[in-house]
Design a protein around this motif. Structure first.
Motif, short mmCIF file in Angstrom:
data_model
loop_
_atom_site.label_atom_id
_atom_site.label_comp_id
_atom_site.label_asym_id
_atom_site.label_seq_id
_atom_site.Cartn_x
_atom_site.Cartn_y
_atom_site.Cartn_z
N ARG A 98 12.14 4.00 -3.27
CA ARG A 98 11.07 4.67 -3.78
C ARG A 98 11.08 6.19 -3.19
O ARG A 98 10.91 7.10 -3.84
CB ARG A 98 9.90 3.90 -4.07
CG ARG A 98 9.78 2.60 -4.92
CD ARG A 98 10.24 2.81 -6.46
NE ARG A 98 9.07 3.83 -7.03
CZ ARG A 98 8.67 3.93 -8.14
NH1 ARG A 98 9.64 3.42 -9.05
NH2 ARG A 98 7.77 4.87 -8.59
N SER A 99 11.08 5.83 -1.84
CA SER A 99 10.89 7.27 -0.99
C SER A 99 12.21 8.10 -0.99
O SER A 99 11.82 9.14 -1.00
CB SER A 99 10.59 6.86 0.54
OG SER A 99 11.68 6.08 0.88
N LEU A 117 0.75 -1.15 -0.10
CA LEU A 117 0.06 0.14 -0.04
C LEU A 117 0.85 1.37 -0.05
O LEU A 117 0.47 2.09 -0.74
CB LEU A 117 -0.89 0.07 1.18
CG LEU A 117 -1.94 1.09 1.23
CD1 LEU A 117 -2.87 1.35 0.33
CD2 LEU A 117 -2.74 1.12 2.61
N ASN A 118 1.79 1.25 0.86
CA ASN A 118 2.59 2.45 1.08
C ASN A 118 3.66 2.54 -0.48
O ASN A 118 3.94 3.69 -0.79
CB ASN A 118 3.69 2.22 1.93
CG ASN A 118 2.95 2.82 3.52
OD1 ASN A 118 2.77 4.08 3.68
ND2 ASN A 118 2.17 1.74 4.09
N ILE A 119 4.04 1.49 -1.01
CA ILE A 119 4.89 1.50 -2.26
C ILE A 119 3.87 2.02 -3.29
O ILE A 119 4.33 2.79 -4.30
CB ILE A 119 5.37 0.19 -2.77
CG1 ILE A 119 6.36 -0.27 -1.86
CG2 ILE A 119 5.66 0.10 -4.32
CD1 ILE A 119 6.77 -1.62 -2.00
N GLU A 120 2.53 1.63 -3.26
CA GLU A 120 1.67 2.27 -4.37
C GLU A 120 1.47 3.73 -4.36
O GLU A 120 1.39 4.21 -5.54
CB GLU A 120 0.32 1.51 -4.20
CG GLU A 120 -0.79 1.85 -5.05
CD GLU A 120 -0.60 1.34 -6.61
OE1 GLU A 120 -1.30 1.96 -7.44
OE2 GLU A 120 0.03 0.42 -6.52
N ARG A 121 1.63 4.16 -3.16
CA ARG A 121 1.45 5.69 -3.13
C ARG A 121 2.75 6.58 -3.63
O ARG A 121 2.63 7.64 -3.97
CB ARG A 121 1.52 6.16 -1.70
CG ARG A 121 -0.06 5.73 -1.00
CD ARG A 121 0.05 5.74 0.59
NE ARG A 121 -1.33 5.54 1.29
CZ ARG A 121 -1.42 5.03 2.39
NH1 ARG A 121 -0.40 5.35 3.28
NH2 ARG A 121 -2.76 4.80 2.84
N LEU A 122 3.85 5.69 -3.81
CA LEU A 122 4.97 6.37 -4.45
C LEU A 122 5.09 5.81 -5.91
O LEU A 122 6.03 6.53 -6.56
CB LEU A 122 6.08 5.79 -3.75
CG LEU A 122 6.33 6.12 -2.07
CD1 LEU A 122 7.60 5.35 -1.54
CD2 LEU A 122 6.34 7.46 -1.75
N GLN A 123 4.22 5.13 -6.60
CA GLN A 123 4.60 4.50 -7.89
C GLN A 123 4.36 5.83 -8.96
O GLN A 123 4.94 5.88 -9.78
CB GLN A 123 3.36 3.60 -8.29
CG GLN A 123 3.65 2.19 -7.31
CD GLN A 123 5.00 1.58 -7.74
OE1 GLN A 123 6.33 2.02 -7.67
NE2 GLN A 123 4.60 0.23 -8.33
N SER A 124 3.50 6.78 -8.61
CA SER A 124 3.31 7.57 -9.73
C SER A 124 4.36 8.73 -9.74
O SER A 124 4.47 9.73 -10.65
CB SER A 124 2.18 8.50 -9.42
OG SER A 124 2.12 9.15 -8.12
N LEU A 125 5.34 8.61 -8.54
CA LEU A 125 6.40 9.85 -8.49
C LEU A 125 7.60 9.54 -9.40
O LEU A 125 8.11 8.42 -9.52
CB LEU A 125 6.93 9.82 -7.16
CG LEU A 125 6.15 10.30 -5.98
CD1 LEU A 125 6.76 10.50 -4.81
CD2 LEU A 125 5.47 11.66 -6.24
N GLU A 126 8.30 10.26 -10.31
CA GLU A 126 9.22 10.33 -11.15
C GLU A 126 10.49 10.03 -10.38
O GLU A 126 10.92 11.00 -9.52
CB GLU A 126 9.40 11.62 -11.94
CG GLU A 126 8.26 11.59 -13.38
CD GLU A 126 8.24 10.53 -14.11
OE1 GLU A 126 9.49 10.02 -14.43
OE2 GLU A 126 7.36 10.11 -14.71
N PRO A 127 11.36 9.24 -10.88
CA PRO A 127 12.64 9.21 -9.97
C PRO A 127 13.46 10.26 -10.30
O PRO A 127 13.37 11.18 -11.19
CB PRO A 127 13.33 7.86 -10.88
CG PRO A 127 12.11 7.30 -11.49
CD PRO A 127 11.28 8.18 -11.81
#
Length: 299
Positions: free
Chosen positions: A205-206, A166-176
């Motif tokens: 990811r964070s 769930l917490n990874i999903e919240r970061l998926q839309s962020l560009e590296p």
């Protein structure tokens, strides 16, 4: 609630609460804290209510309350005192006990209520390091001593995994971040314990890194597919059960020959399989870390 474990041996209580069986017997005799049932052969067994009470007593005792004072509290006062202390300190210990009860009873509501109380005041990383990791370490011991079944372990690990995802999903839309290295996260063949690796993925990811999570049981040869896509690759893997100790050196040598031909590529490793491993045997561009925290700190 149906099909839950309702009887526990004194050894089960010792494993679940951390209180020695000898001490439990003394507390029973001296303070009448628990009232065990007995089998026809006079062997003690305890109810789920006794387990809950002993977990609470353990919590109070670990927070400076003498057992003689705890014994003076009635049945209703003990959980109230626990909640009072948990609200201002040692909330992690209380949460671990609550998660244990959720696991024993396969109680999803208790799991999520406990987690939701934690997330109000802690970051997800804090919860993972201070609650989930110690809890998982305890669960591993409980499973090895037959205090719990594989079903209990799977119940807990699945719900923890859901929170990480769930917490990874919240970061998926962020560009590296620009010019980020690519991190390839995978588990070797037959290895399925992916909670640690999933959390590392969340941490990366964070921090704004580009990650590709390949998951469990990935054949070594399959990893060559990513070499043509990225110039700088850091592979990360977590060895919990596999490869077998006697096969690790061969595996790492094969990994180096197959995937680390370029100096820009490297492999970062961690997991129980590397406890006591001789780092002098490591091929070039391969490093071992003792914990998730140590690994993420160098990134």
């Amino acid at each position: 609630m149906n099909n839950i474990q309702i009887n526990f041996s004194i050894k089960d209580l010792e494993n679940l609460t951390g209180i020695k069986a000898h001490t439990i017997r003394i507390w029973e005799k001296r303070y009448n804290l628990l009232q065990p049932n007995r089998t026809d052969t006079n062997i003690r067994n305890y109810s789920i209510k006794s387990l809950q009470k002993l977990l609470n007593i353990s919590f109070l005792n670990n927070n400076g309350h003498k057992i003689s004072k705890i014994a003076q509290l009635n049945e209703e006062e003990i959980p109230i005192k626990v909640r009072e202390i948990a609200s201002r300190s040692k909330v992690e210990d209380h949460a671990i006990n609550a998660f244990k009860m959720a696991m024993i009873n396969f109680d999803q509501v208790l799991f999520y209520n406990t987690y939701n109380n934690l997330i109000e005041n802690k970051t997800f990383s804090d919860i993972f390091y201070t609650v989930f990791l110690p809890l998982l370490n305890e669960i591993g011991i409980l499973w090895q001593t037959d205090t719990i079944t594989p079903a209990h372990e799977h119940f807990l690990s699945t719900h923890i995994k859901q929170k990480i995802l769930l917490n990874i999903e919240r970061l998926q839309s962020l560009e590296p971040k620009p010019n980020s290295r690519t991190f390839i996260l995978y588990l070797p063949e037959n290895e399925i314990h992916d909670i640690g690796l999933l959390f590392i993925n969340y941490q990366l990811r964070s921090k704004g890194f580009h990650t590709i999570f390949l998951g469990e049981s990935v054949p070594l040869e399959s990893l060559t597919s990513v070499l043509e896509f990225f110039n700088e690759i850091t592979f990360i893997s977590y060895f919990t059960v596999y490869p077998e100790v006697e096969k690790i050196s061969t595996y790492l040598n094969n990994f180096g020959n197959l995937l680390l031909n370029k100096s820009e590529h490297n492999l970062m490793l961690l997991g129980p399989k590397f406890i006591g491993y001789d780092v002098k045997e490591l091929p070039k561009n391969i490093s071992i870390y003792s914990s998730i925290e140590e690994l993420t700190e160098v990134l």
